[in-house]
Design an enzyme around this catalytic site. Structure first.
Site, PDB file in Angstrom:
ATOM      1  N   ASP A 170       0.862  -1.188   0.000  1.00 24.20           N
ATOM      2  CA  ASP A 170       0.000   0.000   0.000  1.00 24.20           C
ATOM      3  C   ASP A 170       0.894   1.233   0.000  1.00 24.20           C
ATOM      4  O   ASP A 170       1.465   1.583   1.036  1.00 24.20           O
ATOM      5  CB  ASP A 170      -0.896   0.021   1.255  1.00 24.20           C
ATOM      6  CG  ASP A 170      -1.986  -1.033   1.208  1.00 24.20           C
ATOM      7  OD1 ASP A 170      -1.773  -2.071   0.552  1.00 24.20           O
ATOM      8  OD2 ASP A 170      -3.050  -0.819   1.826  1.00 24.20           O
ATOM      9  N   LYS A 212      -6.841   3.265  -3.435  1.00 21.70           N
ATOM     10  CA  LYS A 212      -7.302   3.268  -2.045  1.00 21.70           C
ATOM     11  C   LYS A 212      -7.504   4.708  -1.617  1.00 21.70           C
ATOM     12  O   LYS A 212      -6.738   5.595  -2.002  1.00 21.70           O
ATOM     13  CB  LYS A 212      -6.239   2.566  -1.204  1.00 21.70           C
ATOM     14  CG  LYS A 212      -6.436   2.591   0.290  1.00 21.70           C
ATOM     15  CD  LYS A 212      -5.365   1.743   0.984  1.00 21.70           C
ATOM     16  CE  LYS A 212      -5.310   1.981   2.471  1.00 21.70           C
ATOM     17  NZ  LYS A 212      -4.221   1.272   3.144  1.00 21.70           N
ATOM     18  N   LYS A 239     -10.267   0.152  -2.674  1.00 21.36           N
ATOM     19  CA  LYS A 239     -10.194  -0.049  -1.223  1.00 21.36           C
ATOM     20  C   LYS A 239     -10.498   1.239  -0.479  1.00 21.36           C
ATOM     21  O   LYS A 239      -9.648   2.109  -0.359  1.00 21.36           O
ATOM     22  CB  LYS A 239      -8.804  -0.562  -0.828  1.00 21.36           C
ATOM     23  CG  LYS A 239      -8.619  -0.735   0.684  1.00 21.36           C
ATOM     24  CD  LYS A 239      -7.277  -1.340   1.046  1.00 21.36           C
ATOM     25  CE  LYS A 239      -7.040  -1.312   2.546  1.00 21.36           C
ATOM     26  NZ  LYS A 239      -5.699  -1.770   2.926  1.00 21.36           N
TER      27      LYS A 239
END
Lengths: 304, 292
Positions: free
Chosen positions: A141, A204, A240
């Protein structure tokens, strides 16, 4: 750069976001009535989509181990519960987490690139990422450089994502836009395009360190970007939302939104995740409520 | 000619006045058949929300100093005193005579002051130092039980409600209360009193609705630690006791006339307390000389 096929998106052709329209559309997702069986199915799906997260300065090996145990054993007094999708930790905790989850199917995601601010030189970010991968991370991430983005240096942001993706190879890359700092939905859309064209496997919303985080408006805007990207290139990008989703109700609304915008293909943890720490318990309480008929108490669930 | 502005009676949850989540309402009538108003018909989800609010408020309320709780309770009495006429008017509308109404409001105010006084005193009365035959200083003291579900007495609008709520919050608990179904007006107006008297939101949550519909949720909710049943129905008491076993709730009911002057007691505070006993190691046995 190895991958010379990457193309910088045409930012001028990106549709402008009608904020009022988005608000209105999002409001309709929240009016869907989800009853009994579909609700239980939805709740189980949510559990299986969670990236159980701990990203604090005070994280210890013990805390990470405990969280990994929870990821694999959500509530042992009920048999047919799924595991969560992944645990999400800092690079220094990756090895500990990996040793814990082993072959359970739970993945280990590591934040990197000087999370959460991203204010470090590229060398450091690359080392950060390499380290996480060498420790066993299944997913990365990364955060984008919001400062560069806001000052209009889109190429820098693009190149940085591409460079990290280069290192990741087959390790899935989630790109955190930190939408709370991007201010407008137009910026969110722009950043989504840049990330997807630069090679992100997932986009995300947030780090969880900034408010507002994953509002439905922001998630909706990003889902639309994913949809357009899919129609243009045929490539499915995952989504996400992270931060601020702590109730089952809100999570269910998100599922409704994904289904209505992107369709069933995205309704699995390959393409949709929740980044959350306290959501799991709330969903578990709802699942148990539907199984026992009795409203539950946090007293009987693990503290996280 | 002026158009009368009628009050919308809503629920009181977490220091807010939301409508019921279910969107339902009912219209209770007085003995002459005149409608009292449109009341929210609370659902199980409202109970659930009220419990969450009460749980959230519990930490802060139970950790306030006893003296501060006392001040806040006294403040409720002050606010109620200032709104005497409004309560009297509502009681009359619901069927009391003017004299009865005045007496009920007076008694309610006095009862609040009574419990305000006990806040920082009941612990001295009920806690104890226990003689033990080992080298320990052994003492027991009261701690609030947690979130209390209250089915308020159904035959009065104000005094029953006040008599049920006050001993619970005086002891540091938080509660959710189902008001009298047929004469509910004072309950929501009392919520306004609470809301303007420094009682933190969520310490008292008030719902209006049907006892039969909600009683099982009160009795079975895992996050309610104790139930006060204000009615007299043996069936209901049995039902609550049966369902309460899921998380071993303390169940209390009082076959008492709250409108009586002696419808108040420090023992009611004690009913919603748990006892914590501490064994503190000390040097010598016997206690002939004071070592602590």
């Amino acid at each position: 750069m190895k991958n010379s096929k990457l193309k910088f998106p045409d930012l001028l052709s990106i549709p402008k976001i009608d904020k009022v329209g988005v608000e209105e559309r999002v409001a309709t997702f929240q009016t869907r009535s989800i009853k009994n069986e579909s609700k239980i199915q939805g709740l189980n799906m949510i559990l299986n989509m969670i990236d159980l997260t701990t990203l604090e300065g005070k994280d210890t090996p013990g805390k990470v181990k405990q969280m990994c145990y929870k990821a694999m054993h959500l509530h042992d007094s009920f048999d047919d519960l799924p595991t969560v999708a992944a645990v999400c930790v800092y690079p220094s905790m990756v090895k500990i987490a990996k040793d814990e989850v082993k072959n359970s199917g739970v993945k280990v995601a590591s934040v990197s690139t000087a999370f959460p601010s991203g204010q470090s030189p590229l060398d450091v970010k690359i080392y950060d990422t390499k380290f996480a991968i060498s420790e066993g991370a299944d997913e990365i991430d990364m955060v984008i450089s919001r400062g560069k983005f806001l000052s209009g240096d889109y190429n820098f942001v693009f190149d940085e994502i591409a460079a990290i993706k280069d290192i990741c190879g087959k390790v899935r890359l989630k790109v955190i836009l930190e939408t709370g700092e991007l201010v407008t939905l137009d910026n969110v859309r722009k950043a989504s395009e840049i990330a997807m064209y630069a090679g992100a496997d997932f986009i995300k919303t947030s780090t969880g360190k900034i408010q507002p985080a994953a509002t439905m408006q922001v998630t909706y805007t990003m889902l639309l970007a994913i949809k357009d990207f899919y129609q243009k290139t045929g490539k499915m990008i995952g989504m996400k939302p992270a931060g601020g989703i702590s109730t089952s109700k809100l999570a269910l609304h998100n599922l409704v939104m994904v289904k209505e915008v992107l369709g069933n293909d995205w309704l699995n943890n390959e393409y949709f995740r929740f980044g959350a720490s306290s959501l799991a318990n709330d969903v578990l309480m709802q699942v148990l409520k539907s199984k026992t008929g009795v409203y539950q108490s946090p007293d009987y669930f693990s503290i996280d | 000619m002026r158009l009368e502005i009628l009050k919308t009676y809503k629920l009181y949850i977490g220091g807010q006045f939301p409508r019921t989540e279910s969107g339902r309402f009912y219209t209770p009538k007085n003995k002459k058949g005149a409608p009292l108003g449109n009341m929210c018909l609370a659902s199980r989800k409202d109970v659930k929300n009220a419990v969450s609010s009460a749980r959230k408020a519990f930490g802060g309320w139970s950790e306030k100093t006893a003296f501060n709780r006392s001040q806040i309770l006294y403040r409720i009495a002050e606010m109620l005193e200032g709104r005497r006429d409004q309560f009297i008017a509502e009681l009359v509308k619901q069927g009391s005579t003017l004299k009865q109404a005045g007496e009920e409001v007076n008694l309610s105010i006095d009862r609040i002051v009574y419990y305000a006084g006990w806040c920082d005193k009941y612990l001295q009365v009920f806690s104890s130092v226990n003689p033990v035959s080992s080298s320990h200083f052994n003492f027991s003291l009261q701690e609030p039980v947690g979130v209390v579900g209250v089915i308020a007495p159904q035959d009065t609008s104000l005094i029953g409600l006040v008599s049920a709520i006050l001993p619970i919050i005086a002891g540091g608990n938080t509660c959710l209360v189902l008001a009298s179904e047929n004469i509910p007006l004072c309950s929501i107006t009392f919520a306004e009193v609470l809301n303007s008297s420094d009682v933190p939101g969520g310490v008292v949550n008030i719902l209006t609705g049907n006892e039969k519909e909600l009683i099982e949720t009160f009795a079975s909710h895992m996050d309610i630690n104790s139930v006060l049943y204000g009615g007299a129905s043996k069936e209901n008491i049995q039902l609550i006791q049966e369902l309460a076993v899921v998380n071993v709730k303390r169940v209390h009911y009082y076959p008492m006339n709250w409108s009586n002057e002696d419808g108040q007691s420090v023992y009611l505070i004690n009913d919603f307390q748990e006892i914590k006993t501490t064994w503190h190691p000390i040097e010598n046995i016997g206690g002939s000389s004071s070592v602590y």
